[in-house]
Design a protein around this motif. Structure first.
Motif, PDB file in Angstrom:
ATOM      1  N   ASN A  39       0.700  -1.289  -0.005  1.00 11.38           N
ATOM      2  CA  ASN A  39       0.065   0.019  -0.019  1.00 11.38           C
ATOM      3  C   ASN A  39       1.001   1.257  -0.100  1.00 11.38           C
ATOM      4  O   ASN A  39       0.568   2.175  -0.544  1.00 11.38           O
ATOM      5  CB  ASN A  39      -1.118   0.100   0.983  1.00 11.38           C
ATOM      6  CG  ASN A  39      -1.797  -1.004   1.275  1.00 11.38           C
ATOM      7  OD1 ASN A  39      -2.340  -1.415   0.202  1.00 11.38           O
ATOM      8  ND2 ASN A  39      -2.186  -1.614   2.381  1.00 11.38           N
ATOM      9  N   ASN A  40       2.080   1.156   0.201  1.00 13.18           N
ATOM     10  CA  ASN A  40       2.850   2.225   0.431  1.00 13.18           C
ATOM     11  C   ASN A  40       2.310   3.445   1.555  1.00 13.18           C
ATOM     12  O   ASN A  40       2.342   4.515   0.937  1.00 13.18           O
ATOM     13  CB  ASN A  40       3.371   2.899  -0.769  1.00 13.18           C
ATOM     14  CG  ASN A  40       4.049   1.777  -1.787  1.00 13.18           C
ATOM     15  OD1 ASN A  40       4.660   0.953  -1.165  1.00 13.18           O
ATOM     16  ND2 ASN A  40       3.872   1.672  -2.870  1.00 13.18           N
ATOM     17  N   LEU A  41       2.030   3.066   2.621  1.00 16.76           N
ATOM     18  CA  LEU A  41       1.187   4.236   3.320  1.00 16.76           C
ATOM     19  C   LEU A  41       1.604   4.323   4.534  1.00 16.76           C
ATOM     20  O   LEU A  41       2.380   3.452   5.240  1.00 16.76           O
ATOM     21  CB  LEU A  41      -0.339   3.852   3.477  1.00 16.76           C
ATOM     22  CG  LEU A  41      -1.140   3.761   2.110  1.00 16.76           C
ATOM     23  CD1 LEU A  41      -2.657   3.238   2.626  1.00 16.76           C
ATOM     24  CD2 LEU A  41      -1.308   4.996   1.325  1.00 16.76           C
ATOM     25  N   THR A  61      -4.594   8.217   6.303  1.00 20.02           N
ATOM     26  CA  THR A  61      -3.322   7.497   5.782  1.00 20.02           C
ATOM     27  C   THR A  61      -2.576   8.608   4.708  1.00 20.02           C
ATOM     28  O   THR A  61      -3.301   9.344   3.979  1.00 20.02           O
ATOM     29  CB  THR A  61      -3.884   6.205   4.774  1.00 20.02           C
ATOM     30  OG1 THR A  61      -4.788   6.775   3.902  1.00 20.02           O
ATOM     31  CG2 THR A  61      -4.532   5.239   5.648  1.00 20.02           C
ATOM     32  N   THR A  64       0.295   8.724   1.795  1.00 20.78           N
ATOM     33  CA  THR A  64       0.963   7.943   0.729  1.00 20.78           C
ATOM     34  C   THR A  64       2.547   8.549   0.811  1.00 20.78           C
ATOM     35  O   THR A  64       2.699   9.663   0.745  1.00 20.78           O
ATOM     36  CB  THR A  64       0.424   8.189  -0.725  1.00 20.78           C
ATOM     37  OG1 THR A  64      -0.966   7.749  -0.485  1.00 20.78           O
ATOM     38  CG2 THR A  64       1.328   7.510  -1.641  1.00 20.78           C
ATOM     39  N   ASP A  91       8.072   3.735  -1.367  1.00 19.54           N
ATOM     40  CA  ASP A  91       7.849   2.100  -2.082  1.00 19.54           C
ATOM     41  C   ASP A  91       8.261   1.532  -0.928  1.00 19.54           C
ATOM     42  O   ASP A  91       9.555   1.451  -0.501  1.00 19.54           O
ATOM     43  CB  ASP A  91       8.468   2.150  -3.198  1.00 19.54           C
ATOM     44  CG  ASP A  91       8.089   0.700  -3.779  1.00 19.54           C
ATOM     45  OD1 ASP A  91       7.145  -0.217  -3.003  1.00 19.54           O
ATOM     46  OD2 ASP A  91       8.496   0.121  -5.010  1.00 19.54           O
ATOM     47  N   ASN A 139      11.843   4.404   3.153  1.00 24.91           N
ATOM     48  CA  ASN A 139      11.071   3.563   2.266  1.00 24.91           C
ATOM     49  C   ASN A 139      12.180   2.774   1.549  1.00 24.91           C
ATOM     50  O   ASN A 139      13.036   3.412   0.664  1.00 24.91           O
ATOM     51  CB  ASN A 139      10.431   4.683   1.192  1.00 24.91           C
ATOM     52  CG  ASN A 139       9.402   5.690   1.614  1.00 24.91           C
ATOM     53  OD1 ASN A 139       8.381   5.408   2.224  1.00 24.91           O
ATOM     54  ND2 ASN A 139       9.836   6.655   1.552  1.00 24.91           N
ATOM     55  N   SER A 174      10.564   9.863   3.399  1.00 32.06           N
ATOM     56  CA  SER A 174       9.450  10.711   3.483  1.00 32.06           C
ATOM     57  C   SER A 174       9.460  11.617   4.462  1.00 32.06           C
ATOM     58  O   SER A 174       9.376  11.150   5.540  1.00 32.06           O
ATOM     59  CB  SER A 174       8.285  10.144   3.008  1.00 32.06           C
ATOM     60  OG  SER A 174       8.050   9.410   1.715  1.00 32.06           O
TER      61      SER A 174
END
Length: 356
Positions: free
Chosen positions: A239-241, A255, A257, A260, A278, A285
């Protein structure tokens, strides 16, 4: 002290100056004054007060721990005597560093390092299958928490760091991975990777699970904003959340984003920013904790994992597993300052700042 000072037998004034709060390479002016024959006499001297923070990094292939001086960003010591060291945490109040070891064909162990000497002073048999995100400490309670997995079940281990005895275990959903502590509310949060669940454990009522939150994905790293009672969870792929849990209702309020396969996460309460590693996209991030949106993306390391933050200097440190080094990031500009080479396959990182 003393203030006012008095002369010794030679007529010299002797006094000492205490620094009440931790400082990083701070120039401080000290003024001495006296009156001689009704005339005021002053002398001003400038000294540099340095309180060095130290990073400890576990290197699982080379079976050692790198010790890094954060003022110079250099490895100043290498501690040996470990077996596949992984997760690591420090109790700054007792000057003890806890290193989790994977020991083949027997129970795993915790090595305890005296941070004043960088010598292993004790080894405690404890836990099974604890990963790089699965160790945390409550310094107020002198309790260590491990997200442990054996062949049958997953559970949180509670270790009394005074007696080095296990005082409790709490069963959690399969594949316990990450642990975070809300010291203010005496709550422990445990992520379960394959279950997509975060368990809430209350330390005031016998370490029982009082709530579970389904965040989905493969939750690993977890961090707590105690001031706003928000919990941030890196939910991994696909989901990359990052999930944001309301600590009052235990509902996922938002959530976010990110890159990856987010795995590691750390919260800086000084500027209300969250840093997320990530591992697949090899970037960091940066999330604004007030808006819960990504405001910046930092590149520079390969396969970033565990993150720790020196909030006094606003410097962020990130393990890069693929390149065997640590990224040093300026939290004000979100720019990469330098990288520090450590041992092979670094796993865990913790920051120790002694009182000075």
């Amino acid at each position: 002290m003393p203030n006012p000072s008095t002369t010794d037998l030679n007529g010299d004034f002797v006094t000492s100056v205490g620094v009440k709060q931790r400082k990083i390479a701070t120039e401080t002016a000290i003024t001495a004054s006296t009156t001689i024959d009704a005339k005021s006499v002053k002398s001003v001297g400038v000294t540099t007060v340095v309180c060095s923070s130290v990073l400890y990094v576990t290197n699982s292939i080379t079976n050692n721990v790198s010790v890094i001086d954060t003022n110079t960003n250099m490895v100043v010591d290498t501690i040996t005597g470990f077996s596949n060291p992984d997760g690591i945490v420090v109790n700054s109040k007792t000057n003890l560093v806890y290193v989790y070891n994977f020991v083949l064909a027997q129970d795993d162990a915790l090595s305890i390092i005296d941070a004043t000497t960088n010598v292993i002073v004790n080894t405690v048999t404890d836990g099974r299958g604890v990963g790089q995100f699965g160790i945390a400490i409550n310094e107020s309670e002198n309790l260590l928490y491990l997200a442990s997995n054996d062949d049958i079940s997953s559970y949180l281990i509670i270790l009394d760091t005074i007696s080095n005895q296990i005082i409790g275990t709490t069963t959690v959903p399969p594949d316990a991975t990450g642990v975070a502590v809300d010291i203010q509310r005496n709550l422990i949060y445990v992520t379960s990777d394959t279950s997509g669940i975060v368990s809430v454990i209350d330390g005031d009522i016998g370490f029982v699970v009082t709530a579970t939150v389904n965040v989905g994905g493969s939750p690993q790293g977890i961090s707590v904003n105690e001031l706003e009672n928000k919990i941030y969870v890196a939910t991994g792929g696909p989901n990359n959340l990052v999930s944001v849990i309301n600590g009052n209702s235990y509902v996922v309020n938002a959530t976010i984003t990110v890159g990856d396969n987010p795995v590691g996460i750390a919260f800086n309460e000084e500027n209300n920013q969250i840093y997320v590693s990530n591992i697949v996209s090899s970037n960091i991030s940066v999330i604004d904790g007030g808006l819960d949106i990504v405001t910046f993306t930092i590149t520079g390391g390969e396969q970033p994992t565990v993150i720790t933050i020196d909030e006094d200097s606003n410097i962020v440190y990130v393990i890069n597993q693929a390149t065997n080094n640590i990224s040093v990031i300026d939290g004000n500009s979100n720019e990469l300052i330098t990288t520090i080479t450590v041992g092979i396959l670094p796993q865990g990182i913790t920051l120790f700042t002694p009182l000075c």
